[in-house]
Motif scaffolding. Structure first.
Motif, PDB file in Angstrom:
ATOM      1  N   ASN A 176      17.437  47.503  41.873  1.00 49.78           N
ATOM      2  CA  ASN A 176      16.355  46.169  41.763  1.00 49.78           C
ATOM      3  C   ASN A 176      16.049  46.061  40.537  1.00 49.78           C
ATOM      4  O   ASN A 176      15.477  46.823  39.660  1.00 49.78           O
ATOM      5  CB  ASN A 176      15.087  46.474  42.793  1.00 49.78           C
ATOM      6  CG  ASN A 176      14.510  44.910  42.878  1.00 49.78           C
ATOM      7  OD1 ASN A 176      13.983  44.583  42.028  1.00 49.78           O
ATOM      8  ND2 ASN A 176      14.625  44.502  43.915  1.00 49.78           N
ATOM      9  N   SER A 177      16.241  44.987  39.963  1.00 54.78           N
ATOM     10  CA  SER A 177      16.303  44.509  38.547  1.00 54.78           C
ATOM     11  C   SER A 177      14.731  43.984  38.391  1.00 54.78           C
ATOM     12  O   SER A 177      13.705  43.730  39.350  1.00 54.78           O
ATOM     13  CB  SER A 177      17.171  43.363  38.233  1.00 54.78           C
ATOM     14  OG  SER A 177      16.802  43.030  36.564  1.00 54.78           O
TER      15      SER A 177
ATOM     16  N   TRP B 150      14.073  37.340  40.519  1.00 56.22           N
ATOM     17  CA  TRP B 150      13.347  36.212  39.926  1.00 56.22           C
ATOM     18  C   TRP B 150      13.465  36.251  38.446  1.00 56.22           C
ATOM     19  O   TRP B 150      13.319  37.278  37.733  1.00 56.22           O
ATOM     20  CB  TRP B 150      11.775  36.013  40.324  1.00 56.22           C
ATOM     21  CG  TRP B 150      11.398  34.797  39.868  1.00 56.22           C
ATOM     22  CD1 TRP B 150      10.239  34.817  39.079  1.00 56.22           C
ATOM     23  CD2 TRP B 150      11.444  33.599  40.504  1.00 56.22           C
ATOM     24  NE1 TRP B 150       9.985  33.289  38.880  1.00 56.22           N
ATOM     25  CE2 TRP B 150      10.454  32.674  39.781  1.00 56.22           C
ATOM     26  CE3 TRP B 150      12.478  33.206  41.350  1.00 56.22           C
ATOM     27  CZ2 TRP B 150      10.798  31.304  40.261  1.00 56.22           C
ATOM     28  CZ3 TRP B 150      12.178  31.655  41.889  1.00 56.22           C
ATOM     29  CH2 TRP B 150      11.495  30.881  41.317  1.00 56.22           C
ATOM     30  N   PHE B 151      13.501  35.176  37.744  1.00 55.88           N
ATOM     31  CA  PHE B 151      13.779  34.996  36.109  1.00 55.88           C
ATOM     32  C   PHE B 151      12.639  34.286  35.934  1.00 55.88           C
ATOM     33  O   PHE B 151      12.380  33.081  36.498  1.00 55.88           O
ATOM     34  CB  PHE B 151      14.788  34.372  35.799  1.00 55.88           C
ATOM     35  CG  PHE B 151      14.969  34.462  34.302  1.00 55.88           C
ATOM     36  CD1 PHE B 151      15.724  35.621  33.628  1.00 55.88           C
ATOM     37  CD2 PHE B 151      14.804  33.426  33.301  1.00 55.88           C
ATOM     38  CE1 PHE B 151      15.535  35.667  32.131  1.00 55.88           C
ATOM     39  CE2 PHE B 151      14.816  33.564  32.072  1.00 55.88           C
ATOM     40  CZ  PHE B 151      15.184  34.447  31.233  1.00 55.88           C
TER      41      PHE B 151
ATOM     42  N   ILE C 139      14.896  42.321  32.357  1.00 52.30           N
ATOM     43  CA  ILE C 139      15.870  41.592  33.219  1.00 52.30           C
ATOM     44  C   ILE C 139      17.007  41.239  32.330  1.00 52.30           C
ATOM     45  O   ILE C 139      18.193  41.193  32.760  1.00 52.30           O
ATOM     46  CB  ILE C 139      15.051  40.412  33.891  1.00 52.30           C
ATOM     47  CG1 ILE C 139      13.843  40.806  34.765  1.00 52.30           C
ATOM     48  CG2 ILE C 139      16.004  39.522  34.628  1.00 52.30           C
ATOM     49  CD1 ILE C 139      13.170  39.641  35.167  1.00 52.30           C
ATOM     50  N   PHE C 140      16.704  40.698  31.157  1.00 54.18           N
ATOM     51  CA  PHE C 140      17.868  40.442  30.174  1.00 54.18           C
ATOM     52  C   PHE C 140      18.916  41.675  29.988  1.00 54.18           C
ATOM     53  O   PHE C 140      19.964  41.446  29.918  1.00 54.18           O
ATOM     54  CB  PHE C 140      17.381  39.965  28.865  1.00 54.18           C
ATOM     55  CG  PHE C 140      17.130  38.526  28.828  1.00 54.18           C
ATOM     56  CD1 PHE C 140      18.133  37.380  29.071  1.00 54.18           C
ATOM     57  CD2 PHE C 140      15.868  37.997  28.532  1.00 54.18           C
ATOM     58  CE1 PHE C 140      18.159  36.175  29.020  1.00 54.18           C
ATOM     59  CE2 PHE C 140      15.587  36.584  28.494  1.00 54.18           C
ATOM     60  CZ  PHE C 140      16.910  35.824  28.796  1.00 54.18           C
TER      61      PHE C 140
ATOM     62  N   TRP D 130      22.850  41.762  30.953  1.00 55.48           N
ATOM     63  CA  TRP D 130      23.940  42.035  29.984  1.00 55.48           C
ATOM     64  C   TRP D 130      24.454  43.364  30.752  1.00 55.48           C
ATOM     65  O   TRP D 130      25.864  43.256  30.501  1.00 55.48           O
ATOM     66  CB  TRP D 130      23.347  42.163  28.860  1.00 55.48           C
ATOM     67  CG  TRP D 130      24.119  43.172  27.690  1.00 55.48           C
ATOM     68  CD1 TRP D 130      25.438  42.531  27.248  1.00 55.48           C
ATOM     69  CD2 TRP D 130      24.083  44.437  27.607  1.00 55.48           C
ATOM     70  NE1 TRP D 130      25.764  43.491  26.501  1.00 55.48           N
ATOM     71  CE2 TRP D 130      25.030  44.720  26.374  1.00 55.48           C
ATOM     72  CE3 TRP D 130      22.967  45.516  27.616  1.00 55.48           C
ATOM     73  CZ2 TRP D 130      25.236  45.809  25.735  1.00 55.48           C
ATOM     74  CZ3 TRP D 130      23.186  46.567  26.796  1.00 55.48           C
ATOM     75  CH2 TRP D 130      24.097  46.853  25.949  1.00 55.48           C
ATOM     76  N   ALA D 131      23.922  44.444  31.032  1.00 53.98           N
ATOM     77  CA  ALA D 131      24.393  45.616  31.527  1.00 53.98           C
ATOM     78  C   ALA D 131      25.119  45.650  32.621  1.00 53.98           C
ATOM     79  O   ALA D 131      26.182  46.621  32.869  1.00 53.98           O
ATOM     80  CB  ALA D 131      23.430  46.725  31.470  1.00 53.98           C
ATOM     81  N   CYS D 132      24.978  44.867  33.714  1.00 55.57           N
ATOM     82  CA  CYS D 132      25.199  45.083  35.218  1.00 55.57           C
ATOM     83  C   CYS D 132      26.737  44.829  35.245  1.00 55.57           C
ATOM     84  O   CYS D 132      27.229  43.662  34.501  1.00 55.57           O
ATOM     85  CB  CYS D 132      24.379  44.234  35.966  1.00 55.57           C
ATOM     86  SG  CYS D 132      24.663  42.320  36.111  1.00 55.57           S
TER      87      CYS D 132
END
Length: 415
Positions: free
Chosen positions: A97-98, A121-122, A155-156, A160-162
Motif C-alpha cells: 500500500n503506497s 489517494w494523491f 507517493i511520488f 516512480w519505483a513501482c
C-alpha cells in the motif's frame, strides 16, 4: 510464487489477497506490518514486523512531519527486508500500500524485484478535496504552505519505483498526475456479496439495543465521526428528521475519533460538540460503537434507510457494503459517490452542505416503500455487477502474477 505483502495495518486492503495466496499450494507468502494483531492470523501467511525507531531529540519542521514519518517507516521496513533477504527470502513480487513510506528503500535490498503498489489517494492543494469547503486564496492573499505537498513525497517515490499500480476507483485514479496514470489500473478491492447480502427479516437488535418493534430506523456507519465523512451534516439532518418524525430512531456505528483530517482545536470530539450544540433527542439517537462484522451486517440489513456522506475523497468500503446488503441509500452528491450510484436509480442524492435536503431524501425513502425497495434492489445489483469479490479477487491475483512476470522479463533482458 514468493510474495511479500506490506501494509502498516494488518491485513487492511490486502486481506482477501493474502487469504487466497495463503491457500494456494506452492506459494510462500510473507506479510510485513507494523501492527502485530496477535489475535488475527491468516493460514499460509507468515507475519513479520517492522518497528520505527524515533531518534532521540529529533523534532521535524511541521511541514516535514509526513516526510519524517515516512522515512521512519521506510527505514524500519528496510531493516526487516534486509533480515528477510539474509534468511534467504527473495520475493518474486512485492504488493504494498503506497503513501506510508514503508516502500521507500525496498529497491536498495531487491533492486530488480517488481513492485505492485496500491494507490489510494494523491493530495492536491488545488484539488477537489482541498478546496471542497475552502475557497481558493484571493489575489495577493498569503496562506501558509500545506502539508499536502510533503505528504505526497513517498507517493511520488512509489509512482516512480513501482512496476505496476492500481487504484480502487476511476475517481481516485484521476487524482494522480496524468503522466503517472498509465501505470495505474482501476481495480476495486471487492466486497463479499455472499456475506453482505439482504435479509428483510433481520430485526434491529445489537447487543442491549433492541429496536425490533420500531418501524423507522435510519443508520449511519463509519470508522470515525468526522467532517470528511459528513458527520456534522448528518447530525444536523438528524435534528431535522427527529422534529419531523416522532417515531424515528437513528443508529450510528463507529468510534468517537477523527480518521481523516484534523481534530477539533478545542479538544472536543465532533460527537461531543454536536450533542452540545444541536437539539437532538438522545433517547432516539443510538451510538453503538465499532461493531464486529456480524453485528455490522445486522445493522445494514435491518436499516430502513442508510445515510452516507463523503467529501470528494476515497470511497468507503461501508458504502459498497450497504449497497450489497440492499440498503435504500440517501447519499451525498459528490464525485466518489456518483461513480458508484446515480440519483433515482440506486440511491437518492443530496447536496453535501444541505442537511435539509438530506432530511427530505430520507423522508422520501421512508414514505415510499416501493421506491425504497427499488433503490435497494438496484443497489444490490450494482454491487453484484461492479464490486463483487468473487469477480474482482481473481483479477487482483492475475495482476499480481502479471507484475511478477514483468520482473522476470526485465531481468532476462538485462542479462
Amino acid at each position: 510464487m514468493k510474495v511479500l505483502l506490506i501494509h502498516p495495518n494488518f491485513p487492511a486492503q490486502l486481506r482477501h489477497v493474502a487469504m487466497s495466496l495463503g491457500q494456494a499450494t506452492g506459494n510462500v507468502v510473507v506479510f510485513a506490518t507494523k501492527n502485530p494483531r496477535h489475535e488475527w492470523s491468516i493460514p499460509g501467511v507468515s507475519k513479520v514486523l517492522f518497528t520505527p525507531v524515533q531518534g532521540e531529540g529529533l523534532k521535524a519542521h511541521r511541514l516535514a512531519n509526513p516526510v519524517q514519518d515516512a522515512v521512519l517507516l521506510g527505514e524500519a521496513m528496510h531493516r526487516t527486508a534486509h533480515e528477510l533477504n539474509r534468511q534467504g527470502f527473495r520475493p518474486d513480487v512485492i504488493y504494498a500500500n503506497s503513501g506510508w513510506g514503508s516502500t521507500l528503500y525496498l529497491k536498495d535490498i531487491w533492486p530488480d524485484v517488481p513492485l505492485l503498489c496500491y494507490f489510494e489517494w494523491f493530495y492536491d492543494p488545488a484539488g477537489a478535496d482541498a478546496l471542497f469547503d475552502t475557497p481558493a486564496p484571493a489575489a495577493g492573499e498569503y496562506r501558509a504552505p500545506m502539508l499536502m505537498r510533503t505528504r505526497n513525497s513517498s507517493i511520488f517515490n512509489d509512482l516512480w519505483a513501482c512496476t505496476q499500480g492500481l487504484s480502487p476507483t476511476h475517481w481516485q485514479r484521476s487524482q494522480f498526475p496524468q503522466e503517472f496514470q498509465p501505470k495505474i489500473e482501476v481495480l476495486h478491492d471487492g466486497v463479499d456479496t455472499d456475506f453482505f447480502s439482504p435479509n428483510p427479516e433481520q430485526p434491529m437488535i445489537l447487543g442491549d439495543l433492541d429496536l425490533s418493534a420500531e418501524d423507522e430506523v435510519v443508520t449511519f456507519a463509519g470508522r470515525g465521526m468526522e467532517p470528511y465523512r459528513g458527520f456534522p451534516q448528518f447530525m444536523k439532518g438528524v435534528e431535522i428528521l427527529q422534529k419531523r418524525r416522532e417515531k424515528l430512531h437513528v443508529v450510528v456505528a463507529g468510534t468517537e475519533r477523527v480518521c481523516y483530517g484534523s481534530p477539533r482545536a478545542d479538544g472536543k470530539s465532533w460527537k461531543q460538540h454536536l450533542l452540545e450544540t444541536l437539539d437532538v433527542d438522545e433517547s432516539r439517537l443510538h451510538f453503538v460503537g465499532s461493531l464486529p462484522y456480524g453485528e455490522y451486517r445486522k445493522l445494514l440489513q435491518a436499516s430502513r434507510c442508510h445515510i452516507y456522506l463523503s467529501r470528494p475523497f476515497v470511497l468507503s468500503w461501508s458504502f459498497v457494503e450497504a449497497m450489497a446488503c440492499g440498503c435504500p441509500l440517501a447519499a451525498s452528491d459528490t464525485e466518489p459517490v456518483r461513480e458508484a450510484v446515480s440519483h433515482g436509480n440506486n440511491a437518492l442524492l443530496f447536496d453535501f452542505f444541505k442537511p435539509l435536503e438530506l432530511a427530505d431524501r430520507v423522508e422520501e425513502i421512508l414514505d415510499d416503500r416501493s421506491l425504497a425497495r427499488r433503490l435497494g434492489e438496484n443497489a444490490r445489483q450494482t454491487a453484484l455487477t461492479r464490486y463483487d469479490l468473487k469477480k474482482l479477487l481473481p483479477k487482483h491475483l492475475k495482476l499480481l502474477e502479471q507484475t511478477a512476470i514483468k520482473g522476470l522479463k526485465a531481468r532476462a533482458q538485462s542479462k
